[in-house]
Design a protein around this motif. Structure first.
Motif, PDB file in Angstrom:
ATOM      1  N   ARG A 251      28.989  58.492  -1.404  1.00  0.00           N
ATOM      2  CA  ARG A 251      28.518  58.411  -0.013  1.00  0.00           C
ATOM      3  C   ARG A 251      27.139  59.055   0.109  1.00  0.00           C
ATOM      4  NH1 ARG A 251      31.471  61.576   4.957  1.00  0.00           N
ATOM      5  NH2 ARG A 251      30.097  60.848   6.592  1.00  0.00           N
ATOM      6  N   TYR A 252      26.994  60.247  -0.477  1.00  0.00           N
ATOM      7  CA  TYR A 252      25.722  60.956  -0.395  1.00  0.00           C
ATOM      8  C   TYR A 252      24.641  60.281  -1.229  1.00  0.00           C
ATOM      9  CZ  TYR A 252      28.534  64.509   1.868  1.00  0.00           C
ATOM     10  OH  TYR A 252      29.377  65.170   2.721  1.00  0.00           O
ATOM     11  N   GLN A 253      25.021  59.630  -2.316  1.00  0.00           N
ATOM     12  CA  GLN A 253      24.034  58.919  -3.126  1.00  0.00           C
ATOM     13  C   GLN A 253      23.463  57.730  -2.358  1.00  0.00           C
ATOM     14  OE1 GLN A 253      26.475  58.420  -6.676  1.00  0.00           O
ATOM     15  NE2 GLN A 253      25.022  59.705  -7.814  1.00  0.00           N
ATOM     16  N   GLY A 254      24.256  57.138  -1.485  1.00  0.00           N
ATOM     17  CA  GLY A 254      23.735  56.066  -0.644  1.00  0.00           C
ATOM     18  C   GLY A 254      22.619  56.557   0.263  1.00  0.00           C
ATOM     19  N   VAL A 255      22.804  57.744   0.796  1.00  0.00           N
ATOM     20  CA  VAL A 255      21.766  58.345   1.636  1.00  0.00           C
ATOM     21  C   VAL A 255      20.561  58.743   0.779  1.00  0.00           C
ATOM     22  CG1 VAL A 255      21.244  60.213   3.253  1.00  0.00           C
ATOM     23  CG2 VAL A 255      23.519  59.164   3.265  1.00  0.00           C
ATOM     24  N   GLU A 256      20.828  59.241  -0.421  1.00  0.00           N
ATOM     25  CA  GLU A 256      19.750  59.605  -1.349  1.00  0.00           C
ATOM     26  C   GLU A 256      18.862  58.402  -1.634  1.00  0.00           C
ATOM     27  OE1 GLU A 256      19.385  61.806  -5.637  1.00  0.00           O
ATOM     28  OE2 GLU A 256      20.968  60.326  -5.431  1.00  0.00           O
ATOM     29  N   THR A 257      19.468  57.247  -1.844  1.00  0.00           N
ATOM     30  CA  THR A 257      18.717  56.026  -2.136  1.00  0.00           C
ATOM     31  C   THR A 257      17.758  55.683  -0.996  1.00  0.00           C
ATOM     32  OG1 THR A 257      20.510  55.186  -3.501  1.00  0.00           O
ATOM     33  CG2 THR A 257      18.960  53.561  -2.652  1.00  0.00           C
ATOM     34  N   ARG A 258      18.224  55.873   0.227  1.00  0.00           N
ATOM     35  CA  ARG A 258      17.402  55.525   1.391  1.00  0.00           C
ATOM     36  C   ARG A 258      16.353  56.581   1.734  1.00  0.00           C
ATOM     37  NH1 ARG A 258      22.555  54.171   2.913  1.00  0.00           N
ATOM     38  NH2 ARG A 258      22.740  55.840   4.450  1.00  0.00           N
ATOM     39  N   THR A 259      16.618  57.838   1.377  1.00  0.00           N
ATOM     40  CA  THR A 259      15.724  58.914   1.813  1.00  0.00           C
ATOM     41  C   THR A 259      14.901  59.549   0.698  1.00  0.00           C
ATOM     42  OG1 THR A 259      17.408  60.622   1.517  1.00  0.00           O
ATOM     43  CG2 THR A 259      17.314  59.521   3.681  1.00  0.00           C
ATOM     44  N   GLY A 260      15.395  59.458  -0.543  1.00  0.00           N
ATOM     45  CA  GLY A 260      14.731  60.127  -1.648  1.00  0.00           C
ATOM     46  C   GLY A 260      15.113  61.598  -1.778  1.00  0.00           C
ATOM     47  N   VAL A 261      15.999  62.077  -0.903  1.00  0.00           N
ATOM     48  CA  VAL A 261      16.468  63.465  -0.959  1.00  0.00           C
ATOM     49  C   VAL A 261      17.650  63.513  -1.926  1.00  0.00           C
ATOM     50  CG1 VAL A 261      17.457  65.364   0.384  1.00  0.00           C
ATOM     51  CG2 VAL A 261      15.730  63.875   1.422  1.00  0.00           C
ATOM     52  N   PRO A 262      17.667  64.434  -2.874  1.00  0.00           N
ATOM     53  CA  PRO A 262      18.772  64.502  -3.844  1.00  0.00           C
ATOM     54  C   PRO A 262      20.129  64.666  -3.142  1.00  0.00           C
ATOM     55  CG  PRO A 262      16.960  65.907  -4.531  1.00  0.00           C
ATOM     56  CD  PRO A 262      16.645  65.449  -3.141  1.00  0.00           C
ATOM     57  N   TRP A 263      21.134  63.953  -3.646  1.00  0.00           N
ATOM     58  CA  TRP A 263      22.434  63.943  -2.980  1.00  0.00           C
ATOM     59  C   TRP A 263      23.061  65.323  -2.827  1.00  0.00           C
ATOM     60  CZ3 TRP A 263      27.096  65.603  -4.675  1.00  0.00           C
ATOM     61  CH2 TRP A 263      27.277  65.776  -6.044  1.00  0.00           C
ATOM     62  N   PRO A 264      22.889  66.271  -3.771  1.00  0.00           N
ATOM     63  CA  PRO A 264      23.497  67.591  -3.539  1.00  0.00           C
ATOM     64  C   PRO A 264      22.913  68.301  -2.310  1.00  0.00           C
ATOM     65  CG  PRO A 264      22.994  67.319  -5.868  1.00  0.00           C
ATOM     66  CD  PRO A 264      22.330  66.191  -5.141  1.00  0.00           C
ATOM     67  N   ILE A 265      21.627  68.105  -2.059  1.00  0.00           N
ATOM     68  CA  ILE A 265      20.996  68.709  -0.882  1.00  0.00           C
ATOM     69  C   ILE A 265      21.587  68.092   0.381  1.00  0.00           C
ATOM     70  CG2 ILE A 265      18.814  69.045   0.349  1.00  0.00           C
ATOM     71  CD1 ILE A 265      19.038  70.597  -2.331  1.00  0.00           C
ATOM     72  N   ILE A 266      21.753  66.776   0.372  1.00  0.00           N
ATOM     73  CA  ILE A 266      22.335  66.079   1.518  1.00  0.00           C
ATOM     74  C   ILE A 266      23.768  66.556   1.758  1.00  0.00           C
ATOM     75  CG2 ILE A 266      23.067  63.820   2.405  1.00  0.00           C
ATOM     76  CD1 ILE A 266      20.662  62.684   0.716  1.00  0.00           C
ATOM     77  N   ALA A 267      24.534  66.689   0.687  1.00  0.00           N
ATOM     78  CA  ALA A 267      25.933  67.115   0.810  1.00  0.00           C
ATOM     79  C   ALA A 267      26.034  68.507   1.408  1.00  0.00           C
ATOM     80  CB  ALA A 267      26.617  67.073  -0.560  1.00  0.00           C
ATOM     81  N   VAL A 268      25.223  69.434   0.922  1.00  0.00           N
ATOM     82  CA  VAL A 268      25.269  70.807   1.428  1.00  0.00           C
ATOM     83  C   VAL A 268      24.798  70.858   2.883  1.00  0.00           C
ATOM     84  CG1 VAL A 268      24.257  73.107   1.159  1.00  0.00           C
ATOM     85  CG2 VAL A 268      25.098  71.866  -0.833  1.00  0.00           C
ATOM     86  N   ALA A 269      23.753  70.120   3.215  1.00  0.00           N
ATOM     87  CA  ALA A 269      23.275  70.092   4.594  1.00  0.00           C
ATOM     88  C   ALA A 269      24.349  69.503   5.508  1.00  0.00           C
ATOM     89  CB  ALA A 269      21.982  69.280   4.698  1.00  0.00           C
ATOM     90  N   HIS A 270      24.996  68.455   5.066  1.00  0.00           N
ATOM     91  CA  HIS A 270      26.053  67.830   5.858  1.00  0.00           C
ATOM     92  C   HIS A 270      27.201  68.817   6.062  1.00  0.00           C
ATOM     93  CE1 HIS A 270      29.485  64.824   6.289  1.00  0.00           C
ATOM     94  NE2 HIS A 270      28.866  64.883   7.440  1.00  0.00           N
ATOM     95  N   GLU A 271      27.596  69.511   5.011  1.00  0.00           N
ATOM     96  CA  GLU A 271      28.675  70.508   5.113  1.00  0.00           C
ATOM     97  C   GLU A 271      28.313  71.594   6.125  1.00  0.00           C
ATOM     98  OE1 GLU A 271      32.139  72.646   4.583  1.00  0.00           O
ATOM     99  OE2 GLU A 271      31.703  70.593   3.952  1.00  0.00           O
ATOM    100  N   ARG A 272      27.094  72.048   6.043  1.00  0.00           N
ATOM    101  CA  ARG A 272      26.662  73.132   6.933  1.00  0.00           C
ATOM    102  C   ARG A 272      26.583  72.669   8.383  1.00  0.00           C
ATOM    103  NH1 ARG A 272      23.662  78.051   6.895  1.00  0.00           N
ATOM    104  NH2 ARG A 272      22.397  78.186   8.761  1.00  0.00           N
ATOM    105  N   GLU A 273      26.032  71.502   8.610  1.00  0.00           N
ATOM    106  CA  GLU A 273      25.802  71.046   9.978  1.00  0.00           C
ATOM    107  C   GLU A 273      27.023  70.427  10.637  1.00  0.00           C
ATOM    108  OE1 GLU A 273      23.080  71.840  11.599  1.00  0.00           O
ATOM    109  OE2 GLU A 273      22.312  72.796   9.789  1.00  0.00           O
ATOM    110  N   ALA A 274      27.918  69.873   9.837  1.00  0.00           N
ATOM    111  CA  ALA A 274      29.071  69.164  10.411  1.00  0.00           C
ATOM    112  C   ALA A 274      30.332  70.018  10.439  1.00  0.00           C
ATOM    113  CB  ALA A 274      29.337  67.886   9.624  1.00  0.00           C
ATOM    114  N   SER A 275      30.274  71.203   9.877  1.00  0.00           N
ATOM    115  CA  SER A 275      31.481  72.039   9.800  1.00  0.00           C
ATOM    116  C   SER A 275      31.523  73.035  10.939  1.00  0.00           C
ATOM    117  CB  SER A 275      31.500  72.793   8.475  1.00  0.00           C
ATOM    118  OG  SER A 275      31.568  71.879   7.425  1.00  0.00           O
TER     119      SER A 275
END
Length: 64
Positions: free
Chosen positions: A40-64
């Protein structure tokens, strides 16, 4: 601007930090959940160029 003193101070803080092993089960649980959602996060990485682990951690922090 000389950032070297700040780098030294932060390195000291990092290496002297106490590890709280009582939180290890929670950390492992969250890490497993994020890695399980890697595709799921790699799909966002493909569109944004942001590494998926960064996206995952940001999502965890902001959505929790």
């Amino acid at each position: 601007m000389n950032l070297e003193p700040l780098k030294v101070q932060e390195a000291r803080r990092w290496y002297s930090a106490e590890i709280n092993t009582s939180s290890a089960p929670l950390v492992n649980s969250v890490a497993k959940r994020l890695v399980d959602a890697k595709a799921r996060y790699q799909g966002v990485e493909t569109r944004t160029g942001v590494p998926w682990p960064i996206i995952a951690v940001a999502h965890e922090r902001e959505a929790s």
